[in-house]
Enzyme design. Structure first.
Site, PDB file in Angstrom:
ATOM      1  N   CYS A   1       4.375  36.075 132.976  1.00 40.07           N
ATOM      2  CA  CYS A   1       3.639  34.992 132.342  1.00 40.07           C
ATOM      3  C   CYS A   1       2.623  35.536 131.331  1.00 40.07           C
ATOM      4  O   CYS A   1       2.995  36.139 130.340  1.00 40.07           O
ATOM      5  CB  CYS A   1       3.002  34.117 133.412  1.00 40.07           C
ATOM      6  SG  CYS A   1       2.545  32.462 132.854  1.00 40.07           S
ATOM      7  N   HIS A   2       1.325  35.337 131.566  1.00 41.07           N
ATOM      8  CA  HIS A   2       0.281  35.810 130.663  1.00 41.07           C
ATOM      9  C   HIS A   2      -0.161  37.255 130.942  1.00 41.07           C
ATOM     10  O   HIS A   2      -0.977  37.808 130.206  1.00 41.07           O
ATOM     11  CB  HIS A   2      -0.953  34.895 130.753  1.00 41.07           C
ATOM     12  CG  HIS A   2      -0.753  33.552 130.138  1.00 41.07           C
ATOM     13  ND1 HIS A   2      -0.065  32.544 130.778  1.00 41.07           N
ATOM     14  CD2 HIS A   2      -1.144  33.044 128.944  1.00 41.07           C
ATOM     15  CE1 HIS A   2      -0.046  31.468 130.001  1.00 41.07           C
ATOM     16  NE2 HIS A   2      -0.694  31.742 128.885  1.00 41.07           N
TER      17      HIS A   2
END
Length: 177
Positions: A106-107
Site C-alpha cells: 500500500c503506502h
C-alpha cells in the site's frame, strides 16, 4: 523464520498488519512488532481507530541480523511517520544493505523512498504513490504483487488490502529461503 514488522506508533492499516502476521505464524514463523516507541501501537481501519498491539522492540533495540526479512504494512499515516524517523529509515536500509528480503504494501513504499532503496527497482503500491516512486528512480507497475530481484535483495510489493493473499504468499516464499 523470524519476521520483523515495522510500524509507527499510530496509523498502520490493521488488516495489513494482522493478515501478514497471521501468515507468518501459520507458517511456523515468529513475527515481532517493531516501532519507534515502546508500548502499544494504534492500528486503523482506514481512518477509524481499530485495535492496539504491543510493541516487541523499538527501532533502537532491533537489528536486521535477528530477522530473515522485513514487512512494512501500509496505512497513510504509518509510512509517513516512519519516513520522518531517521532510526526507522536506517533500520529499513539495513535490511537492504544485508541483502535480506523486504515486503511493503500500500503506502509503505514511502518509507522505502526515504531510505533511498527504490532507484532501479520495479514496484507496485497504492496508485497515489506512482509519481513519488517514479521521481525516486523506480519503475511503477499496477500489479497485485511485484517481486523485484534487481538489487542487493528481493523486494516484494503489493497495492492494497485486496492483494494481501498474494502478498503473503510471495513474501513467505522469500523469507523462507
Amino acid at each position: 523464520m523470524q519476521a520483523a514488522f515495522l510500524v509507527a506508533p499510530e496509523g498502520t492499516e490493521q488488516v495489513e498488519l494482522t493478515q501478514p502476521w497471521q501468515a507468518v505464524t501459520k507458517a511456523n514463523g515468529t513475527p515481532r512488532l517493531i516501532s519507534t516507541a515502546a508500548g502499544k501501537v494504534q492500528a486503523f481501519h482506514h481512518l477509524d481507530k481499530a485495535d492496539t498491539f504491543p510493541v516487541d522492540l523499538t527501532v533502537d533495540e532491533a537489528t536486521e541480523a535477528d530477522f530473515d526479512g522485513l514487512v512494512l504494512p501500509g496505512g497513510v499515516a504509518n509510512p509517513d511517520a516512519l519516513r520522518l524517523d531517521r532510526r526507522a529509515v536506517a533500520l529499513v536500509r539495513s535490511f537492504f544493505d544485508a541483502g535480506k528480503p523486504v515486503a511493503a504494501i500500500c503506502h509503505a513504499p514511502w518509507t522505502l523512498i526515504e531510505a533511498e532503496v527504490v532507484r532501479g527497482r520495479t514496484l507496485t503500491s497504492w496508485p497515489s504513490l506512482r509519481t513519488d516512486l517514479r521521481n525516486a528512480g523506480a519503475t511503477w507497475v499496477d500489479e497485485q504483487v511485484k517481486i523485484c530481484t534487481a538489487g542487493p535483495n528481493t523486494l516484494i510489493t503489493s497495492r492494497k488490502p485486496a492483494d494481501l493473499h498474494a502478498f503473503c504468499e510471495a513474501f513467505l516464499a522469500e523469507f523462507s529461503h
